[in-house]
Design an enzyme around this catalytic site. Structure first.
Site, PDB file in Angstrom:
ATOM      1  N   ASP A 164       0.878  -1.164   0.000  1.00  0.00           N
ATOM      2  CA  ASP A 164       0.000   0.000   0.000  1.00  0.00           C
ATOM      3  C   ASP A 164       0.922   1.222   0.000  1.00  0.00           C
ATOM      4  OD1 ASP A 164      -2.040   1.816   0.083  1.00  0.00           O
ATOM      5  OD2 ASP A 164      -3.106   0.889   1.754  1.00  0.00           O
TER       6      ASP A 164
HETATM    7  C1  BGC Z   1      -4.931   3.329   0.053  1.00  0.00           C
HETATM    8  C2  BGC Z   1      -4.998   2.327  -1.064  1.00  0.00           C
HETATM    9  C3  BGC Z   1      -4.801   3.015  -2.379  1.00  0.00           C
HETATM   10  C4  BGC Z   1      -3.486   3.775  -2.364  1.00  0.00           C
HETATM   11  C5  BGC Z   1      -3.205   4.518  -3.627  1.00  0.00           C
HETATM   12  C6  BGC Z   1      -3.691   4.176  -0.032  1.00  0.00           C
HETATM   13  O1  BGC Z   1      -3.747   5.178   0.879  1.00  0.00           O
HETATM   14  O2  BGC Z   1      -4.982   2.676   1.289  1.00  0.00           O
HETATM   15  O3  BGC Z   1      -6.233   1.655  -1.027  1.00  0.00           O
HETATM   16  O4  BGC Z   1      -4.848   2.094  -3.423  1.00  0.00           O
HETATM   17  O5  BGC Z   1      -3.508   4.698  -1.307  1.00  0.00           O
HETATM   18  O6  BGC Z   1      -3.957   5.670  -3.711  1.00  0.00           O
END
Ligand code: BGC
Ligand code: BGC
Length: 957
Positions: A350
């Protein structure tokens, strides 16, 4: 030879970067360990003092005040660090579940027949890559260094392009001319596999046409342990089986178009508070402490379905699990995901969930996103040049790097993305970072760059509004209906209208005449300031079409309920009054209108979202399950005044999850309640479809609506205040979340899991149980791998492959794989994590993609007859619940969902539905045997009904 245009552009537009990177060149990546939270600490210092920082350098040229502040901060840091160590130690003393056990090394990808061809092709390509190219493929180029929210870098000379990764689960985030589909929770509420698949497919077509390779969805974690948790709405509902089916169908739909799906967030990412370091003021993320059985039967379960469906990518989560970060947790990534579930694709972090360099590589992470290190946009990756170095100095085995790259390249082949006619090697035709036509290719870099055309405003919506509308309509749950709905576009008509007016006249002496009078109430019915008024939709205003955060998109349009009703209601027979505010009408003329109304439709809602944004007292997670913006008061007030208390009231709810309805649900004139979940762009049209009966409601709750938050149990409470430096959240309720908890403790919910009414009536009968195979406790022995993982030369590449090419023009903050010098590379013995050298037994539950194939074999079939015995056509959702045989040593939930289907039946029509239950469906996870075990003594109970408590027929095996 293929040149990557984006990379070329950067080289030409950039300039030499002579600060920002050199100061870190003394950083030895071998310092980053798995599991020990304190290992992240050196990285909390400003970027240019990271690594083996010297005190003298730290204080050079600082004023006394500055030094004072620094000492204070350092002191605080030491105290906090000590606290962290204390918590860590405490948990170390609590086996077996207090700490995540080591599982090394990472199983190599390339064992599944389903991926054999792709691995063959990948091996050929990877064997030709230089060290720098391999690192490029694994490491993001940095926050806002491409047009998508995530980009790795290409391996130009062998023809591997830069991959474009984009959110999110309900549409293409930060893009124009796309479809804002209904959110995951609405999809879950449809209980319709075909729609799950169709939405995924349409989503992927849009991704493809915008130039995206990898979609950052679907989301099956959070699962919904805590009904108030901020991101539950991105997933499909508080049950692993439902999440698993919906997740897998979505993956299949997405991947049918050649787009890589990403199942996220692995795992136990159940709340927003403390989900990542510093976002909540603490140096560490929360630890979800989950026992092995619960992990298997609840939280990891839907990921298993996604892997079985062939998902290309898994996103590991921000939080810690059993006090080891999700993206550095070898037990989870190496053990469960890659060995037991046989995952053949790649694990990406993530965004900034990677908390260590070597540690995460060893633990099974394959790609770091967005590439930056421990701080946003600092351009100092934990991999990139540090991974290069770690391979050269031997701390990350070359075999591990090769496996990371092979997994990524194999996934790309697996989806057919090597076909340039379908996937031209071009950057996306939109920018996530500007709405203007012209913009920067690397907006995150301060280096001077040329403006280029970044937004081409390509309309990719096709006819996807049809699917969006179908999902929204089928995802609308009719919770209450006392002979009110559907109404016609002429309002109430004929006999129904006469009956109503007679009744009122009898009760009040007053007879309504003329047009049917309808009032629409509530801000949630209207446009507010427009659907995109707040960044990432992070405020609750106007009608609620989605939650907020990375899982939200820019609405291309939003058909509000009022717009649809206004245009569809027949003005020749209906008089419409609109009060699109949550403040009840006050003026005397308004009061007079209110008293004359025959039907009042009240719109209310509750919103939440991702923890990086906050709206009022909703910091990602909701503070409670109440309707927001005074929704309860509005309903009560209108119910009292609508036709002076004799008018009919219909309530429409838009919400991210369960809301409490106790204050008004039993009011005598609240005759109908529709829970429309989060409907997306076609909100009003879908609602009208249901209100007017064009679509017979067939949505069912994908979670329980309790009478209070307390009724969900202690485990269902969001941890809002830290209880330690590393906040600890023990999932001590085990398997008992949502309906499993209500059933175990005999608590009456207001509306149970699976509940949903129809305008017609269905009858279930004639349940037949047909054994397909004989029961046996354990699955067949783990099969040998179908194919052999590729092998590569074990020689450490030449150091020359790691150096910046001569004359290279680097962009500031952009992450490159290169080193400025290799003079400081020393191969000291690396302090590998404890247990690194212990050979782990291979899981008996593993052996193929999705795990041991026997787990997916059907063992019993349950069939039922379902008949539409009412007067209207409609779709029905028979649900199969399983009760395990009584067992003296193992505790089982009263019942668990193990099958569902949706069929459309005309009045009088009958169908026989058959449900096959697999070995996994019939097993529990035995922590001693470390395998799925079927109960062979006693009898399994199968109950089929129209909700988890409305069970019509049963049978045993
Ligand atoms: C989120 C993810 C997301 C990623 C990219 C993160 O903060 O938890 O679900 O895909 O950001 O934006
Ligand atoms: C970004 C999101 C990201 C989030 C992570 C935000 O600033 O806009 O894309 O998911 O940070 O916390």
């Amino acid at each position: 030879m293929v040149q990557d245009p984006s990379k070329e552009g950067l080289l030409q537009n950039g300039r030499f970067d002579d600060h920002g990177h050199d100061s870190n060149s003394d950083l030895d990546t071998t310092e980053f360990l798995e599991q020990d939270p304190s290992a992240a600490e050196p990285k909390r210092l400003p970027a240019n003092t990271r690594g083996r920082w010297s005190i003298r350098r730290l204080f050079a040229g600082r004023s006394r005040c500055c030094i004072g502040i620094l000492f204070f901060v350092l002191g605080l840091w030491v105290v906090i660090g000590a606290g962290g160590t204390f918590v860590y130690k405490k948990f170390q003393e609590e086996p077996p579940y207090g700490q995540s056990p080591p599982w090394y090394p990472t199983p190599l990808g390339g064992i599944a027949d389903t991926w054999a061809e792709s691995y063959k092709k990948a091996a050929k390509m990877v064997s030709r890559m230089t060290l720098a190219e391999k690192v490029n493929v694994t490491t993001g180029t940095g926050w806002q260094m491409g047009l998508a929210v995530g980009t790795n870098a290409p391996a130009v000379y062998v023809g591997f392009p830069q991959l474009q990764l984009q959110d999110g689960p309900l549409g293409i985030r930060k893009a124009d001319n796309i479809t804002a589909f209904p959110a995951g929770i609405t999809v879950g509420a449809t209980w319709n596999r075909q729609l799950m698949y169709a939405r995924g497919k349409a989503h992927a077509i849009e991704a493809h046409d915008k130039g995206v390779n990898v979609l950052l969805g679907p989301c099956v974690g959070p699962l919904g342990r805590m009904p108030a948790a901020g991101r539950n709405w991105e997933g499909f509902g508080a049950d692993p089986y439902l999440q698993g089916i919906a997740g897998a169908e979505t993956v299949k739909g997405i991947q049918s178009e050649g787009i890589m799906a990403t199942i996220k967030h692995f795992v136990a990412n159940e709340q927003e508070h403390f989900r990542q370091p510093w976002e909540w003021g603490l140096p560490h993320a929360i630890s979800s402490n989950v026992d092995d059985r619960t992990l298997h039967e609840l939280y990891a379960w839907p990921f298993g379905d996604a892997v079985k469906a062939g998902v290309a990518a898994v996103m590991c989560s921000y939080n810690q699990v059993n006090n080891s970060y999700g993206c550095g947790n070898s037990k989870l990534l190496n053990g469960i995901l890659k060995d037991e579930l046989g995952f053949q694709g790649f694990v990406m972090s993530d965004w900034l969930a990677q908390r260590s360099g070597v540690g995460t590589a060893l633990a099974g992470l394959d790609m770091t996103m967005p590439g930056d290190g421990t701080l946003w946009a600092n351009g100092d990756s934990l991999w990139g040049p540090h991974l290069t170095k770690a391979v050269l100095n031997g701390s990350v085995p070359l075999e591990r790097l090769n496996d990371m790259v092979t997994r990524i390249v194999a996934a790309w082949y697996q989806l057919g993305q090597d076909d340039e006619t379908k996937f031209p090697r071009e950057p996306p035709n939109f920018s996530s970072w500007t709405d203007e036509r012209m913009g920067l290719m690397a907006a995150g870099s301060p280096s001077p760059q040329e403006l280029v055309e970044v937004n081409k405003f390509v309309n990719v919506q096709a006819n996807h509004s049809i699917i969006a509308r179908e999902v929204a309509a089928e995802g609308t749950v009719l919770l209450k209906n006392e002979d009110l709905l559907p109404i016609s576009r002429q309002g109430l008509v004929d006999a129904k209208l006469r009956r109503r007016r007679d009744n009122i006249q009898r009760a009040t002496g007053y007879r309504h005449t003329g047009k049917f009078k309808i009032g629409i109430f509530g801000e949630d019915a209207g446009p507010g300031k427009g659907p995109n008024a707040c960044d990432d939709r992070s405020c609750n205003q106007g009608t609620l079409g989605s939650g907020w955060g990375s899982g939200a998109v820019e609405f291309p349009y939003l058909v509000t309920p009022i717009k649809a009703l206004r245009s569809q209601l027949d003005k020749s027979s209906v008089e419409l009054h609109e009060y699109l505010t949550n403040k009840p009408p006050k003026t005397s003329s308004d009061q007079a209108v209110l008293e004359s109304l025959e039907l009042c439709i009240v719109f209310v809602n509750a919103d939440s979202g991702e923890g990086f944004a906050k709206w009022e007292d909703v910091s990602g997670d909701r503070p409670d399950l109440n309707l927001q913006k005074g929704g309860d008061d509005l309903i009560i007030d209108i119910a009292a005044k609508c036709g002076s208390g004799h008018g009919d009231v219909a309530v429409v709810i838009h919400a991210v999850g369960p809301v409490l309805v106790e204050k008004w649900i039993d009011l005598p004139n609240v005759k109908a309640v529709l829970h429309a979940n989060l409907p997306g762009e076609e909100s009003g049209n879908a609602l009208a479809d249901v209100l007017f009966g064009d679509v017979n409601p067939s949505g069912h709750l994908p979670y329980t609506i309790g009478k209070s938050l307390d009724d969900y149990g202690k485990g269902a409470q969001v941890l809002y205040r830290p209880n330690g430096v590393v906040p600890q959240q023990d999932f001590s309720e085990g398997l008992y979340i949502d309906y499993r908890y209500f059933d175990k403790f005999g608590i009456d919910p207001r509306f149970e899991f699976g509940f949903g009414l129809s305008y017609t009536t269905f009858n279930l009968s004639n349940l037949q149980v047909k054994p397909l195979k004989t029961k046996s406790p354990l699955p067949a022995p783990r099969p040998d791998p179908a194919t052999k993982p590729p092998t590569y030369s074990a020689d450490i590449p030449s150091e020359s492959e790691a150096l910046f090419p001569a004359g290279f023009r680097a962009l500031e903050k952009y992450i490159y794989p290169y080193l400025k010098t290799v003079d400081d590379i020393v191969s000291d013995p690396y302090p590998y994590p404890d247990g690194y050298d212990t050979v782990q037994p291979l899981s008996g539950a593993g052996g193929a993609e999705g795990g041991n194939p026997d787990l997916w074999e059907p063992y019993v079939s349950v069939s039922v007859e379902v008949r539409n015995v009412g007067g209207r056509a409609g779709a029905v959702v028979p649900q199969v619940y399983l009760g395990y045989p009584a067992h003296e040593a193992v505790d089982f939930p009263v019942r668990v969902l193990r099958g569902f289907d949706k069929v459309y039946l005309r009045p009088g029509e009958k169908r026989t539905l058959e449900f096959e239950l697999t070995r996994r469906d019939l097993s529990y996870w035995d922590v001693e045997k470390q395998n799925w075990v079927m109960v062979t003594e006693g009898k399994y109970l199968f109950e089929v009904g129209l909700s988890s408590r409305d069970l019509h027929v049963s049978g045993t095996w």
